[in-house]
Motif scaffolding. Structure first.
Motif, mmCIF file in Angstrom:
data_model
loop_
_atom_site.group_PDB
_atom_site.id
_atom_site.type_symbol
_atom_site.label_atom_id
_atom_site.label_comp_id
_atom_site.label_asym_id
_atom_site.label_seq_id
_atom_site.Cartn_x
_atom_site.Cartn_y
_atom_site.Cartn_z
ATOM 1 N N LEU A 85 8.327 4.069 3.921
ATOM 2 C CA LEU A 85 6.906 3.846 3.666
ATOM 3 C C LEU A 85 6.599 4.330 2.259
ATOM 4 O O LEU A 85 6.202 5.472 2.058
ATOM 5 N N LYS A 96 1.389 3.985 -1.340
ATOM 6 C CA LYS A 96 0.244 4.531 -0.615
ATOM 7 C C LYS A 96 0.423 4.453 0.907
ATOM 8 O O LYS A 96 -0.252 5.153 1.661
ATOM 9 N N LYS A 97 1.336 3.617 1.346
ATOM 10 C CA LYS A 97 1.464 3.344 2.783
ATOM 11 C C LYS A 97 1.827 4.582 3.605
ATOM 12 O O LYS A 97 1.369 4.740 4.738
ATOM 13 N N VAL A 121 -1.424 6.503 4.158
ATOM 14 C CA VAL A 121 -2.324 5.790 5.068
ATOM 15 C C VAL A 121 -1.796 5.836 6.493
ATOM 16 O O VAL A 121 -2.551 6.073 7.448
ATOM 17 N N ASP A 122 -0.504 5.642 6.654
ATOM 18 C CA ASP A 122 0.111 5.681 7.984
ATOM 19 C C ASP A 122 -0.084 7.046 8.636
ATOM 20 O O ASP A 122 -0.409 7.141 9.824
ATOM 21 N N ALA A 173 -8.729 -2.550 -0.143
ATOM 22 C CA ALA A 173 -8.655 -1.274 0.575
ATOM 23 C C ALA A 173 -9.868 -0.384 0.350
ATOM 24 O O ALA A 173 -10.108 0.539 1.125
ATOM 25 N N PHE A 180 2.922 -0.650 9.350
ATOM 26 C CA PHE A 180 3.418 -1.131 8.061
ATOM 27 C C PHE A 180 4.871 -1.583 8.146
ATOM 28 O O PHE A 180 5.354 -2.256 7.222
ATOM 29 N N GLY A 209 6.742 -1.905 4.718
ATOM 30 C CA GLY A 209 6.738 -0.512 4.293
ATOM 31 C C GLY A 209 7.449 -0.252 2.980
ATOM 32 O O GLY A 209 7.126 0.696 2.264
ATOM 33 N N SER A 269 3.197 -2.108 -3.096
ATOM 34 C CA SER A 269 1.764 -2.351 -2.951
ATOM 35 C C SER A 269 1.516 -3.118 -1.655
ATOM 36 O O SER A 269 2.445 -3.425 -0.913
ATOM 37 N N ASP A 316 -0.948 -2.378 0.990
ATOM 38 C CA ASP A 316 -1.423 -1.734 2.208
ATOM 39 C C ASP A 316 -2.687 -2.393 2.741
ATOM 40 O O ASP A 316 -3.091 -2.163 3.878
ATOM 41 N N ASP A 317 -3.308 -3.247 1.917
ATOM 42 C CA ASP A 317 -4.526 -3.939 2.343
ATOM 43 C C ASP A 317 -4.279 -5.417 2.635
ATOM 44 O O ASP A 317 -4.354 -5.857 3.780
ATOM 45 N N MET A 374 -1.299 -6.298 4.979
ATOM 46 C CA MET A 374 -1.623 -5.885 6.341
ATOM 47 C C MET A 374 -2.595 -6.862 6.991
ATOM 48 O O MET A 374 -2.435 -7.232 8.163
#
Length: 367
Positions: A109, A112-113, A116-117, A198, A214, A218, A222, A224-225, A228
């Motif tokens: 991961l 940023k993931k 966030v996770d 995000a 993720f 993962g 980049s 994460d938004d 996803m």
């Protein structure tokens, strides 16, 4: 009609159809609301954000929303400044705040993931609201999110406005961003998750787990938004966009040229990971923009008729104007439209440049 003209007309008509479909999506976007108060967990990943966190935390602890119905989770993502100290100071003032820390980046991961996770897994509530550490929501932000989450709603998105020192650049950049948000809202009208940002979004924790978190994205630096939302869109019952002025988030962004270029390159870098449908659509638009430039050059050198050039310009401008005007009227920011003619002149080379740079170039995540 020659083969070349037929190709140009076909691309122009298809482009018109795609953009106009987003206009139709906004028109028919169902935004039924509830008066019930939902329980919400706010997730904020912060890395070296000592400059911005006080403003964000002040706005979050001052929300016009019952204190017992929300929590604030800040994940200190390997910060080298006073990020953790600032969060702890506010934690002593407000019991709703939780500080989590990440010391090392996980190989599964990245970016940023991981932060966030970690925040999602610690959240007590099913509805997860996300914003960035350099953002400042209105006092009714959570109330708007709660109102939009009816029982059949899984994803909610909202608008964010970036503040720049240069007023002209602020208008120009926010108009460009508004076109992206218009596509978010328009695609939601078709219950199709194309992209999201995000800084102002919310979704159900249950849906996050349903798509495997993720997991398969993962190791992408980049996304994460938008990556996803593309996963979640296949399973979401209903998606909504918040047009109310109280749902808008203000963002304080570093406006240096290098920072801006790095951000746009990062955004363009995710194309290779998009699902096939989104990849085909964006590739089509990229090729059409190349054709459009070719037509303009052909006109300058006397190889293209004036009538054909006028037709393809009309087929491009009309749906874009209608889409952005409708969106800006809904969020009460029509004043941004005064830079529309300038944006029309520069956006195609801008899109092509960062599309290529993002796909084949390199970028830095965050210093």
């Amino acid at each position: 009609m020659g083969i070349m003209e037929l190709v140009v007309y076909t691309f122009a008509i298809l482009y018109f159809t795609i953009i106009f479909s987003f206009f139709i999506g906004i028109v028919f976007l169902e935004n039924k609301k509830t008066k019930n108060i939902n329980n919400i967990s706010i997730i904020i990943a912060a890395r070296n954000e000592e400059k911005h966190l006080p403003s964000l935390l002040e706005s979050l602890i001052s929300q016009n929303f019952p204190k017992e119905n929300y929590e604030i989770i800040v994940i200190d993502d390997r910060s080298e400044d006073k990020t953790a100290e600032i969060v702890n100071e506010y934690k002593h003032k407000n019991s709703n705040i939780t500080l989590l820390q990440i010391k090392n980046e996980s190989k599964n991961l990245i970016g940023k993931k991981g932060a966030v996770d970690k925040g999602i897994r610690a959240a007590k509530n099913d509805i997860l609201a996300f914003t960035d550490a350099d953002c400042v929501p209105t006092q009714n932000w959570l109330l708007q999110i709660s109102n939009h989450f009816t029982e059949d709603t899984d994803i909610v998105a909202g608008y964010s406005f970036i503040n720049y020192k240069n007023r002209f650049f602020q208008f120009l950049k926010n108009l460009e961003r508004s076109s992206i948000f218009a596509i978010v809202a328009g695609s939601f009208g078709w219950n199709w998750g194309i992209t999201i940002t995000a800084g102002n979004m919310a979704y159900r924790k249950e849906l996050f787990y349903k798509v495997g978190g993720f997991g398969d994205i993962g190791t992408v630096r980049s996304g994460d938004d938008d990556l996803m939302i593309q996963k979640m869109g296949k399973f979401a019952h209903r998606m909504k966009f918040m047009f109310h002025p109280d749902s808008v988030i203000n963002t304080g962004r570093d406006s240096t040229t290098s920072s801006q270029m790095n951000q746009e390159t990062r955004r363009g870098s995710k194309w290779r990971y998009y699902p096939t449908s989104v990849k085909i659509m964006t590739l089509f638009i990229f090729v059409y923009y190349l054709i459009f430039i070719g037509c303009f050059l052909g006109f300058l050198f006397g190889k293209l008729s004036t009538i054909l050039l006028i037709i393809i310009i009309i087929l491009k401008i009309i749906p874009e104007f209608l889409l952005i005007t409708l969106f800006l009227s809904r969020i009460k920011r029509l004043r941004l439209m005064w830079v529309f003619p300038i944006a029309e002149l520069i956006y195609i080379p801008y899109f092509i440049f960062f599309g290529l740079k993002g796909t084949f170039g390199k970028f830095k995540w965050k210093e």
